[in-house]
Design a protein around this motif. Structure first.
Motif, PDB file in Angstrom:
ATOM      1  N   ILE A 150      -5.390  58.362  25.403  1.00 33.40           N
ATOM      2  CA  ILE A 150      -4.234  59.207  25.720  1.00 33.40           C
ATOM      3  C   ILE A 150      -3.403  59.351  24.449  1.00 33.40           C
TER       4      ILE A 150
ATOM      5  N   HIS B   2      -0.254  60.915  24.201  1.00 34.40           N
ATOM      6  CA  HIS B   2       1.114  60.550  24.553  1.00 34.40           C
ATOM      7  C   HIS B   2       1.372  60.887  26.020  1.00 34.40           C
ATOM      8  N   VAL B   3       2.421  60.323  26.529  1.00 29.22           N
ATOM      9  CA  VAL B   3       2.924  60.637  27.864  1.00 29.22           C
ATOM     10  C   VAL B   3       4.291  61.264  27.668  1.00 29.22           C
ATOM     11  N   LYS B   4       4.541  62.398  28.317  1.00 28.18           N
ATOM     12  CA  LYS B   4       5.836  63.074  28.200  1.00 28.18           C
ATOM     13  C   LYS B   4       6.601  62.926  29.506  1.00 28.18           C
ATOM     14  N   LEU B   5       7.833  62.457  29.394  1.00 31.28           N
ATOM     15  CA  LEU B   5       8.692  62.278  30.561  1.00 31.28           C
ATOM     16  C   LEU B   5       9.912  63.189  30.455  1.00 31.28           C
TER      17      LEU B   5
ATOM     18  N   VAL C  97       0.514  53.549  21.511  1.00 33.87           N
ATOM     19  CA  VAL C  97       1.147  54.253  22.629  1.00 33.87           C
ATOM     20  C   VAL C  97       2.327  55.080  22.132  1.00 33.87           C
TER      21      VAL C  97
ATOM     22  N   ILE D 166       5.353  57.804  23.571  1.00 37.77           N
ATOM     23  CA  ILE D 166       6.068  58.380  24.705  1.00 37.77           C
ATOM     24  C   ILE D 166       6.914  59.517  24.165  1.00 37.77           C
TER      25      ILE D 166
ATOM     26  N   ALA E 132       6.009  56.542  37.159  1.00 44.37           N
ATOM     27  CA  ALA E 132       5.206  57.479  36.371  1.00 44.37           C
ATOM     28  C   ALA E 132       4.527  56.834  35.171  1.00 44.37           C
ATOM     29  N   LEU E 133       5.000  55.689  34.750  1.00 33.54           N
ATOM     30  CA  LEU E 133       4.488  55.096  33.519  1.00 33.54           C
ATOM     31  C   LEU E 133       4.213  53.615  33.722  1.00 33.54           C
TER      32      LEU E 133
ATOM     33  N   THR F  49      13.340  56.878  36.584  1.00 37.55           N
ATOM     34  CA  THR F  49      11.887  56.805  36.548  1.00 37.55           C
ATOM     35  C   THR F  49      11.482  55.342  36.406  1.00 37.55           C
TER      36      THR F  49
END
Length: 125
Positions: free
Chosen positions: A5, A7-10, A52, A54, A71-72, A118
Motif C-alpha cells: 500500500i 498510502h492511506v488517505k483520511l 507507512v 498517511i 478506518a485505519l 476516526t
C-alpha cells in the motif's frame, strides 16, 4: 502485481489540528504539504523508519461521516508493543479502549480516535 500500500488517505475537518495529533500521538512527521489558494488542504505523513504513509485531506463532511469507524489499523511488531502503546497513550492522556484479543489471536489496541473521531487501531498478530 501489487507489492503493498502506498498510502492511506483520511478526510479531516482541520488539517493542522489532525497533523499535529498524528505527530504528537503516533509520531508521524510531515513529508509533503498540499497548499491550494494559499490554504493548507492536505499533508502526507510518515513515521521515521516505517514505509507507512498517511495522507490527511481537508474534507469535513466526509470526516464527519467516517467518525466512529475504524478506518485505519496500524501493524506493530509484537503483542508487547501493543501493550506499550497503551501505556504511552495513557501517559499522553489519550483515551482508548484498551488492548483486546484479535480474531486471529493477536493483540489489538482499540478505541483510539483522531480529532475527527476516526478510530485508529494498533495490531500485532
Amino acid at each position: 502485481m501489487i507489492s503493498g500500500i502506498h498510502h492511506v488517505k483520511l478526510p479531516v475537518g482541520d488539517v493542522k489540528r489532525s497533523r499535529d495529533w498524528y505527530g504528537r500521538v503516533l509520531g508521524f512527521e510531515t513529508v509533503i504539504e498540499f497548499v491550494e489558494d494559499a490554504e493548507l488542504m492536505g499533508v502526507a505523513l510518515r513515521r521515521e523508519g516505517s514505509p507507512v504513509q498517511i495522507a490527511l485531506r481537508h474534507d469535513p463532511a466526509r470526516a464527519r461521516a467516517l467518525a466512529g469507524f475504524d478506518a485505519l489499523a496500524l501493524l506493530v511488531p509484537t503483542r508487547a508493543d501493543v501493550r506499550r502503546w497503551a501505556v504511552e497513550l495513557d501517559r499522553l492522556g489519550e483515551p482508548h479502549g484498551g488492548v483486546v484479543t484479535g480474531h486471529q489471536g493477536g493483540a489489538v489496541l482499540v478505541g483510539l480516535h483522531d480529532p475527527d473521531g476516526t478510530e485508529i487501531r494498533l495490531y500485532a498478530d
